[in-house]
Design a protein around this motif. Structure first.
Motif, mmCIF file in Angstrom:
data_model
loop_
_atom_site.group_PDB
_atom_site.id
_atom_site.type_symbol
_atom_site.label_atom_id
_atom_site.label_comp_id
_atom_site.label_asym_id
_atom_site.label_seq_id
_atom_site.Cartn_x
_atom_site.Cartn_y
_atom_site.Cartn_z
ATOM 1 N N ALA A 135 34.942 35.139 42.131
ATOM 2 C CA ALA A 135 33.926 36.394 42.460
ATOM 3 C C ALA A 135 33.401 36.457 43.623
ATOM 4 O O ALA A 135 34.068 37.199 44.641
ATOM 5 C CB ALA A 135 32.763 36.505 41.283
ATOM 6 N N THR A 136 32.260 35.858 44.074
ATOM 7 C CA THR A 136 31.463 35.776 45.347
ATOM 8 C C THR A 136 32.316 34.849 45.937
ATOM 9 O O THR A 136 32.009 34.859 47.290
ATOM 10 C CB THR A 136 29.960 35.467 45.152
ATOM 11 N N GLU A 165 36.477 40.861 47.165
ATOM 12 C CA GLU A 165 35.320 40.230 48.185
ATOM 13 C C GLU A 165 35.592 38.636 48.148
ATOM 14 O O GLU A 165 35.367 37.943 49.066
ATOM 15 C CB GLU A 165 33.827 40.451 47.512
ATOM 16 N N GLY A 166 35.857 38.245 46.796
ATOM 17 C CA GLY A 166 35.979 36.783 46.781
ATOM 18 C C GLY A 166 37.113 36.197 47.563
ATOM 19 O O GLY A 166 36.959 35.039 48.224
ATOM 20 N N ILE A 167 38.091 36.869 47.308
ATOM 21 C CA ILE A 167 39.381 36.566 48.294
ATOM 22 C C ILE A 167 39.170 36.472 49.724
ATOM 23 O O ILE A 167 39.500 35.661 50.563
ATOM 24 C CB ILE A 167 40.652 37.306 47.863
ATOM 25 N N ASP A 168 38.564 37.545 50.011
ATOM 26 C CA ASP A 168 38.282 37.714 51.597
ATOM 27 C C ASP A 168 37.353 36.522 52.031
ATOM 28 O O ASP A 168 37.622 36.038 53.062
ATOM 29 C CB ASP A 168 37.554 39.108 51.971
ATOM 30 N N LEU A 188 33.156 43.863 42.673
ATOM 31 C CA LEU A 188 31.969 43.229 42.129
ATOM 32 C C LEU A 188 31.033 44.255 41.598
ATOM 33 O O LEU A 188 30.566 45.186 42.437
ATOM 34 C CB LEU A 188 31.294 42.064 42.831
ATOM 35 N N ASN A 189 30.221 44.125 40.566
ATOM 36 C CA ASN A 189 29.254 45.035 40.122
ATOM 37 C C ASN A 189 27.668 44.325 41.047
ATOM 38 O O ASN A 189 27.836 43.208 41.564
ATOM 39 C CB ASN A 189 28.707 45.138 38.740
ATOM 40 N N ASP A 190 26.635 44.940 40.624
ATOM 41 C CA ASP A 190 25.308 44.666 41.243
ATOM 42 C C ASP A 190 24.870 43.345 40.846
ATOM 43 O O ASP A 190 24.016 42.677 41.601
ATOM 44 C CB ASP A 190 24.317 45.560 40.738
ATOM 45 N N PRO A 196 37.001 45.246 36.343
ATOM 46 C CA PRO A 196 36.641 45.334 35.061
ATOM 47 C C PRO A 196 36.435 43.937 34.304
ATOM 48 O O PRO A 196 35.744 43.798 33.485
ATOM 49 C CB PRO A 196 37.597 46.248 34.190
ATOM 50 N N GLY A 197 37.022 42.969 34.885
ATOM 51 C CA GLY A 197 36.875 41.395 34.344
ATOM 52 C C GLY A 197 37.154 41.137 32.966
ATOM 53 O O GLY A 197 38.002 42.270 32.427
ATOM 54 N N LEU A 198 36.228 40.352 32.632
ATOM 55 C CA LEU A 198 36.395 39.732 31.200
ATOM 56 C C LEU A 198 35.070 39.301 30.683
ATOM 57 O O LEU A 198 34.988 38.397 29.868
ATOM 58 C CB LEU A 198 37.471 38.848 30.812
ATOM 59 N N GLY A 199 33.970 39.530 31.704
ATOM 60 C CA GLY A 199 32.714 39.040 31.072
ATOM 61 C C GLY A 199 32.660 37.499 32.077
ATOM 62 O O GLY A 199 33.489 37.216 32.761
ATOM 63 N N ASP A 200 31.641 36.881 31.227
ATOM 64 C CA ASP A 200 31.441 35.349 31.997
ATOM 65 C C ASP A 200 32.599 34.645 30.962
ATOM 66 O O ASP A 200 32.405 33.992 29.848
ATOM 67 C CB ASP A 200 30.098 35.049 31.608
ATOM 68 N N ALA A 201 33.392 33.881 31.663
ATOM 69 C CA ALA A 201 34.506 33.004 31.146
ATOM 70 C C ALA A 201 33.789 31.883 30.362
ATOM 71 O O ALA A 201 34.297 31.780 29.396
ATOM 72 C CB ALA A 201 35.413 32.530 32.520
ATOM 73 N N GLY A 202 32.965 31.152 31.078
ATOM 74 C CA GLY A 202 32.348 29.936 30.484
ATOM 75 C C GLY A 202 31.579 30.495 29.027
ATOM 76 O O GLY A 202 31.941 29.797 28.207
#
Length: 209
Positions: A135-136, A165-168, A188-190, A196-202
């Motif tokens: 992500a970040t 953003e994370g890749i960069d 990324l959101n705020d 759209p993701g999948l939420g928090d993977a953990g």
């Protein structure tokens, strides 16, 4: 995208779609993460060097390829990265494991180290850093920083989902570290979650909130 391998195999994309579904159970999510982890591990190890060795089959002697060099190191970022670990060890059971404990500070979003344990000879091995979400990139950068401080020189990063953003940020911080991912999402959101993701993977893997 330079330095990034997008794993677009139909089985990977199918399983990722199932994982994105918010109605997927914890058990189902964990099982799919294991299955997709095997497929991603296959891709990130595709170009490992081999050497010919002499063996005897039941019918004849021959020279046949085997992996060359020292064993791999898988380095999951705790806790979500552990979801890939068993799957990857199923495929490469001789690999060593480094554990990198990082959590995201809720205010600064910076990665905070709480545990780090790695083989003493990581400098001589290929290290695959594992985290489902890029992500970040704060955690990915911090993990690679720690491994480099220990001497690691040959590193790759494997994730399930990535934000541009994370890749960069990861490419700028560690331009020699290639990235393997199953998808590059919108951004990324705020709250710095992938959309759209999948939420928090953990949380989805362990049934926590």
């Amino acid at each position: 995208m330079d330095g990034v391998t997008l794993v677009d195999h139909p089985l990977v994309q199918h399983k990722l779609t199932l994982m994105r579904d918010k109605t997927r159970s914890t058990k189902g999510f964990r099982q799919l993460l294991h299955e997709i982890g095997i497929l991603l591990c296959y891709e990130v190890t595709r170009d490992l060097p081999t050497e010919l060795v002499d063996i005897e089959t039941p019918l004849a002697t021959m020279r046949s390829p085997m992996l060359a060099g020292k064993k791999l190191v898988f380095a999951p970022i705790l806790r979500a990265g552990v979801g890939f670990l068993d799957a990857m060890l199923d495929l490469v059971p001789s690999a060593r494991v480094a554990h990198i404990g990082l959590y995201r500070d809720p205010d600064t979003l910076e990665a905070v180290e709480y545990y780090f344990k790695a083989p003493t000879d990581v400098a001589d091995r290929l290290v695959v850093v594992i985290d489902p979400m890029l992500a970040t990139a704060n955690s990915a950068i911090a993990a690679i920083d720690l491994l480099k401080q220990r001497g690691a020189r040959d590193l790759r990063f494997l994730c399930l989902l990535a934000a541009p953003e994370g890749i960069d940020r990861l490419r700028k911080a560690h331009p020699e570290v290639r990235i393997w991912t199953a998808a590059i999402d919108e951004g990324l959101n705020d709250h710095s979650y992938i959309v759209p993701g999948l939420g928090d993977a953990g949380d989805r893997m362990y049934g926590t909130r």
